[in-house]
Design a protein around this motif. Sequence first.
Motif, mmCIF file in Angstrom:
data_model
loop_
_atom_site.group_PDB
_atom_site.id
_atom_site.type_symbol
_atom_site.label_atom_id
_atom_site.label_comp_id
_atom_site.label_asym_id
_atom_site.label_seq_id
_atom_site.Cartn_x
_atom_site.Cartn_y
_atom_site.Cartn_z
ATOM 1 N N SER A 144 0.629 -1.568 -0.009
ATOM 2 C CA SER A 144 0.190 -0.144 0.043
ATOM 3 C C SER A 144 0.768 1.099 -0.375
ATOM 4 C CB SER A 144 -0.727 -0.097 1.226
ATOM 5 O OG SER A 144 -1.429 1.739 1.694
ATOM 6 N N ASP A 145 0.682 2.369 -0.574
ATOM 7 C CA ASP A 145 0.778 3.215 -0.881
ATOM 8 C C ASP A 145 0.922 4.382 0.254
ATOM 9 O OD1 ASP A 145 -1.164 3.821 -2.391
ATOM 10 O OD2 ASP A 145 -0.104 4.771 -4.066
ATOM 11 N N ARG A 146 -0.276 4.054 1.019
ATOM 12 C CA ARG A 146 -0.939 5.004 1.508
ATOM 13 C C ARG A 146 -0.027 4.588 3.212
ATOM 14 N NH1 ARG A 146 -5.622 3.895 4.345
ATOM 15 N NH2 ARG A 146 -5.572 2.366 2.838
ATOM 16 N N TYR A 147 1.048 3.189 3.241
ATOM 17 C CA TYR A 147 1.654 3.413 4.119
ATOM 18 C C TYR A 147 2.879 3.854 4.647
ATOM 19 C CZ TYR A 147 3.339 0.050 7.555
ATOM 20 O OH TYR A 147 3.390 -0.685 8.916
ATOM 21 N N MET A 148 3.782 4.203 4.485
ATOM 22 C CA MET A 148 4.946 4.821 4.374
ATOM 23 C C MET A 148 4.583 6.344 3.957
ATOM 24 S SD MET A 148 6.970 2.885 5.335
ATOM 25 C CE MET A 148 8.321 3.723 5.601
ATOM 26 N N THR A 149 3.403 6.648 4.601
ATOM 27 C CA THR A 149 3.182 8.076 4.888
ATOM 28 C C THR A 149 2.894 9.005 6.355
ATOM 29 O OG1 THR A 149 0.701 7.975 5.368
ATOM 30 C CG2 THR A 149 1.033 8.245 2.746
ATOM 31 N N VAL A 150 3.774 10.003 6.444
ATOM 32 C CA VAL A 150 3.583 10.581 7.774
ATOM 33 C C VAL A 150 2.584 10.782 8.448
ATOM 34 C CG1 VAL A 150 3.762 12.745 8.860
ATOM 35 C CG2 VAL A 150 5.134 12.803 6.690
ATOM 36 N N HIS A 151 0.897 10.653 8.052
ATOM 37 C CA HIS A 151 -0.060 10.229 8.597
ATOM 38 C C HIS A 151 0.124 9.054 8.989
ATOM 39 C CE1 HIS A 151 -4.496 10.640 9.451
ATOM 40 N NE2 HIS A 151 -4.433 9.183 8.494
ATOM 41 N N ASN A 152 -0.084 8.314 8.037
ATOM 42 C CA ASN A 152 0.088 6.888 8.485
ATOM 43 C C ASN A 152 1.543 6.427 10.169
ATOM 44 O OD1 ASN A 152 -1.542 4.406 8.749
ATOM 45 N ND2 ASN A 152 0.439 3.491 8.421
ATOM 46 N N MET A 153 2.671 7.029 9.623
ATOM 47 C CA MET A 153 3.618 7.286 10.838
ATOM 48 C C MET A 153 2.832 7.950 12.401
ATOM 49 S SD MET A 153 5.521 5.189 9.914
ATOM 50 C CE MET A 153 4.979 4.875 8.484
ATOM 51 N N ILE A 154 1.734 8.481 12.033
ATOM 52 C CA ILE A 154 1.497 9.693 13.595
ATOM 53 C C ILE A 154 0.465 8.732 13.986
ATOM 54 C CG2 ILE A 154 -0.264 11.747 14.526
ATOM 55 C CD1 ILE A 154 1.533 13.930 11.921
ATOM 56 N N ASN A 155 0.005 8.072 12.951
ATOM 57 C CA ASN A 155 -0.998 7.145 13.554
ATOM 58 C C ASN A 155 -0.705 5.940 14.638
ATOM 59 O OD1 ASN A 155 -3.118 7.578 13.527
ATOM 60 N ND2 ASN A 155 -4.213 6.589 10.693
ATOM 61 N N ILE A 156 0.543 5.542 13.682
ATOM 62 C CA ILE A 156 1.874 4.292 14.568
ATOM 63 C C ILE A 156 1.622 4.563 16.127
ATOM 64 C CG2 ILE A 156 3.318 2.534 14.328
ATOM 65 C CD1 ILE A 156 2.946 1.674 11.653
ATOM 66 N N LEU A 157 2.193 5.560 15.637
ATOM 67 C CA LEU A 157 2.757 6.901 17.242
ATOM 68 C C LEU A 157 1.617 6.410 17.933
ATOM 69 C CD1 LEU A 157 5.169 7.135 17.639
ATOM 70 C CD2 LEU A 157 4.877 9.941 17.195
ATOM 71 N N GLN A 158 0.286 7.118 17.629
ATOM 72 C CA GLN A 158 -1.112 6.807 18.622
ATOM 73 C C GLN A 158 -1.275 5.863 18.879
ATOM 74 O OE1 GLN A 158 -2.851 9.179 20.656
ATOM 75 N NE2 GLN A 158 -4.349 10.377 18.404
ATOM 76 N N GLN A 159 -1.293 4.711 18.568
ATOM 77 C CA GLN A 159 -1.505 3.858 18.568
ATOM 78 C C GLN A 159 -1.051 2.829 19.356
ATOM 79 O OE1 GLN A 159 -2.542 1.740 14.440
ATOM 80 N NE2 GLN A 159 -4.042 3.356 14.103
ATOM 81 N N GLY A 160 0.489 3.420 19.490
ATOM 82 C CA GLY A 160 1.249 2.828 20.236
ATOM 83 C C GLY A 160 1.362 2.662 21.583
ATOM 84 N N SER A 161 0.906 4.406 21.874
ATOM 85 C CA SER A 161 1.452 4.845 22.300
ATOM 86 C C SER A 161 1.109 3.851 24.158
ATOM 87 C CB SER A 161 0.764 6.486 22.848
ATOM 88 O OG SER A 161 1.540 7.054 21.268
ATOM 89 N N VAL A 162 -0.533 4.062 24.384
ATOM 90 C CA VAL A 162 -1.779 3.686 25.647
ATOM 91 C C VAL A 162 -0.583 2.218 25.417
ATOM 92 C CG1 VAL A 162 -3.510 3.244 26.484
ATOM 93 C CG2 VAL A 162 -3.240 5.019 25.037
ATOM 94 N N LEU A 163 -0.764 1.320 24.504
ATOM 95 C CA LEU A 163 0.391 -0.226 24.665
ATOM 96 C C LEU A 163 1.433 -0.329 24.702
ATOM 97 C CD1 LEU A 163 0.130 -2.884 24.370
ATOM 98 C CD2 LEU A 163 0.673 -3.097 21.879
ATOM 99 N N LEU A 164 2.486 0.912 25.324
ATOM 100 C CA LEU A 164 3.349 1.083 25.175
ATOM 101 C C LEU A 164 3.555 1.140 27.119
ATOM 102 C CD1 LEU A 164 6.783 1.049 25.675
ATOM 103 C CD2 LEU A 164 6.554 3.649 24.407
ATOM 104 N N ILE A 165 2.708 1.941 27.338
ATOM 105 C CA ILE A 165 2.523 2.293 28.608
ATOM 106 C C ILE A 165 1.301 0.441 29.564
ATOM 107 C CG2 ILE A 165 0.712 3.534 30.410
ATOM 108 C CD1 ILE A 165 0.936 5.794 28.209
ATOM 109 N N VAL A 166 0.838 0.570 29.343
ATOM 110 C CA VAL A 166 0.936 -1.226 29.810
ATOM 111 C C VAL A 166 1.451 -2.051 29.803
ATOM 112 C CG1 VAL A 166 -1.227 -2.002 29.380
ATOM 113 C CG2 VAL A 166 -1.801 -0.357 29.139
ATOM 114 N N SER A 167 2.459 -1.752 28.277
ATOM 115 C CA SER A 167 2.986 -3.164 28.389
ATOM 116 C C SER A 167 4.593 -2.890 29.470
ATOM 117 C CB SER A 167 4.046 -2.736 27.119
ATOM 118 O OG SER A 167 2.828 -3.433 25.861
#
Lengths: 315, 331, 519
Positions: free
Chosen positions: A28-51
């Motif tokens: 997907s060419d929508r993958y390596m976009t700034v928008h998606n990277m921010i998404n990953i950051l957003q999604q991973g943040s809470v999981l990192l805290i609990v982990s």
Amino acid sequence: MKLLKTLSRIPNFLWINLAMIIIFAMISDRYMTVHNMINILQQGSVLLIVSAAMTMVILSEGLDLTLGAVMTMAGIVSVLALRAGWSVPMAVIFGILSGAFMGALTGTLVAIYKMPPFIATLGMQGVIYGFTLAFTNSAAIFTSNPDFIVLGSKIGNYIPVAAIFAAIIFVAVWAILHHTKFGRYTVAIGGNEAGTRLSGVNTTFWKWFVYVFAGIVSAIGGIILAARLEAADPIVGVGWEFDAIAATILGGTSFTKGKGDVSGTVLGVLLITVLRNGMNVVGTPTIWQPALTGTIIIFAIAFQVWMSMREDARR
Amino acid sequence: MSIQTAVIQPFRRKLSQVEPTTWASAGRVLALVVLCIAIGMFSPVFFSERNISITVTNACVLIILGVGNTITIITRGPDLSTGSILTITAVVAALMVKAGIFFGFAFGAALLFGAAIGLVNGLMIARVGLPSFISTYGLQWAVFGFAYAILKGYVVYDFEPDFRYIGNHNLFGFLPMPIVVMVLVVLAGYFLLRKTTLGRRFYAVGANTDAAYMSGIDVSKTVIIAFVISGVLAALGGLVLVARINAIQADIGAQYLLTTIAVVYMGGTSATGGQGGVFGTVVGALIMTVVENAMNLFGVPSMWRNSIVGALIIVTVLIDLQLKRRIVKTA
Amino acid sequence: MGNSEYLLEVKNVSKVFPGVKALDNVSFDLKPGEVHILLGENGAGKSTLMKVIAGAYSPDGGELIIDGQPAANLNPRKAQDLGVGIIYQEFNLVPYMNVAENIFIDQLPVKHFFRIDHARMHREAKEILASLNMNVPTTAKTMDISTAQQQMVEVAKALTHKSRILIMDEPTASLTDREIDQLFLTIRELRAKGMGIIYISHRLQELKEIGDRVTVLRDGKYIGTRNLAEVTIESLVTMMVGREVGELYERVDVTPGEEVLHVEKLSSKAVGLHDVSMNLRRGEIVGLAGLVGSGRTELVRAIFGADRHDAGQVTIFGENMKGSAPKDSVRNRVGLLPEDRKRQGLALILSVAENTLMASLDKIFPGGLVNARKEKDLVDGYIKSLRIQTPSGSRSAQYLSGGNQQKVVLAKWLATESEIFIFDEPTRGIDVGAKREIYGFMNRLKQKNCAVLMISSELPEVIGMSDRIFVMREGSIVAEVPHDEATQEMIISYAMGADVAPARRSAADGARPLPKADA
């Protein structure tokens, strides 16, 4: 030769991570976009805290299946407090305290009554979800308090506030693990509990405190999640504890001997988040995503444990 | 004095020789009886024929799953995936029957599928070395995921009578089939654990894995068989459940995660392995079902169910552990 | 008795474990500036007494007086605060933590309220290690350093507590001569500073070099206290043993038959075995002697299939056992009675009957169904013939004494109709009466034309019972000695190796020391 050696020391899951990113990017060419990277950051943040919380527990040769429920509960307590007219700081503190309280109960069962951790925490998980359902009457409670939902927003549309909190908490947990008595005793309990006790350390207290700490940290995660969703949902935390266990184990922490580090957990969190996000971005049907990610994660865990056992056998 | 020496003293001596576990099982049965009487006093409906029949039938699926978990907990550890196995196998069977396939094939496919998932659990636990509670807890998310994906979020209902036979029919006109199946499973479980060499191996592996291995027992194989049996029984429980309620949706098995292991522990099977049996599990499941029934009768909101089940798990295991520590001290 | 004269007084202390009276009315005292040696055989009660003093066990009777003050309800922490330091034989180290952290584990230095002062900790750890002349990097994880270095970390750890009483449980067991010299230097220094040291050992040769007084325990009882300057080693041995060597061991003569076990050039990198060759015939008892750690247990585990080996061949009844697991050995009529009965021999919570038939389920119930009648008859038969003290076969094995537990393990292998019996330390932790019975059973097996391989650290036992003795050292068999040529001196010198200075190392680790060795 030296390069090879260094490369071989890089854990397998990092390679898997890299491969996954490349594959997703190719599909997907929508993958390596700034928008998606921010998404990953957003999604991973809470999981990192609990982990991070889960890593502390597993390092002490324990397990805490309540963390997802504690997240849920903390979110609900905070939102309910807000709706009752409390100020945001007070509501947040109240939510965190509810997590500490549940952690203290769990810790009492595990450290003082010496119950097997998975039974004690599975039972407590049920107890807590009963409360969350009863408090909310089984339905989500919404909040639009702007001072509260800022915790789940992005600064200047780019940097998620959650990511900042996650970074702070990660650094704090790392520092606690390496630079405080509490952290060192957590590792010592996991590595040789009887020996540590015979050396004069109050292992019962510190083991109890591991669960209190995990309760506090995952409560923070739950509150941030509630802020991002602008709602407190009675079952929002279901399954988070398993993602946290998965991230911890994939990050190289072992169930026994106090082996591992929270720095590895970051990679585990990255792996899971990249997987979940990638599945989404490349257009896997939503309905199939839980099945596929669940399967990949459980087999990844099995693979990681199998590899590390072989490594230990070779030592 | 003569009575003292002739009757009471020998009686006391006899009493002191009774194993503590025997006391505990007597206590459980007593607790069940007291609970029933207490509930019946406040709510006479409890002892109505209809209510008793419903309660016992409700307990059936729980007991069938509980027998599987009794075996895995004796051998190695809990099977937290039973609820998910129940769901996916029931979904598969239900969809097959809906597609017009002969119900016997659907049954067979469901049981085989249950065995296959049990095998995956067994392999991850016995060969890879994952703790059972991690492996089975982790696998259930994937399995529930598949059930959800296959059903696409729909509810499937209204099955043909043949398929519903084991959940709906009354044998000889009065004996509900779920009870028949349950009794057969319990007897089979008892027979397997107590009267076969495989049962002996389950206990040996659970009581001391190293000693079992050094006695020439194939530990991996024994553990794998235990989880396969649990998988098959989960599938059987699912078939009974779907046949009885005549409908299925993807979260049908979710409630069984906690209750199944709760009834096994409540039945006196030791959390540390190597001790316990199916009759205790039956009593545990009856207590659990009676409590749920009472909650309904007294109008306790159903959302407190999780709390009560969780608390029951904690309290029973606590008592078991304290009892065991007392034994070690007095030994 | 002046209060200040003694650092520690132990008065009439008793400690009972299920089936064993580990300490029976034992007294002991320690003055400042002395090394007081605690001497006794395995199972004499030395370790129990040590744990009572350190607060790890609470005594069932008697009292402890530390610095003239009665010390009741001790726990490890309280004992430490009262100045009792202890170095256990099993190290209390955390594998994934570094040396400095392990040394300061219970008193991690802290600055700025809660931050561990790593710099200070490493500096002080280095100072302590330097005072011990130890060259261990303080940043190394303890799992990565040698056993000797781990031992020194334990010594350093005890030194951080400013202890006035230091208990050392066989501290030289795993040290090289140079390290022992260093350790003794340190002990003398500590003694000069007024510390009292309780030194547990059964190596007679080092006693006179380091000790001032010696107290002998036997079978949990206090035998006597002597000034080391005034006693001979021989008299100490008599105190320890309390009986003439050989009195326990009855010999039966059987002409050896066919070879049933043949080991050819067995090697294993993982457990450290090199080119081991040996054999075993029907109608003989073969002893396997050597120091603890010489590879004896590893060898029998490899023969039994419990551990893999890389090279060589094990042949049992003519069958090549390549890649075998314990189940194959059991099928091939081999039985192993492991040293650690409670962990590997028995399932303690199961009944005597379940334990007895654990290895022979398929043989006795070939249809897979358990026949209760047959089971009861069989088990009652073994209870009777082996004189197992239990009210019934349904009694849980945890309630039995050590000797009776060992008999249950033996019954397990009789039930499989084994013909090769491997005993690993068969009499460890067993009282004298049960010992004699076990020896009787071994002789009976021999007469029934079975083959017996016995590992033992007790030299009189090895020599008394065996027809042939293989001696192991560092993973290899270094000698085969026939019974009529065997002497304790000979076996020890093989076990130690000719290149080891004989002066100190003449007693085998774990073995009863030599009555006639040079002091």
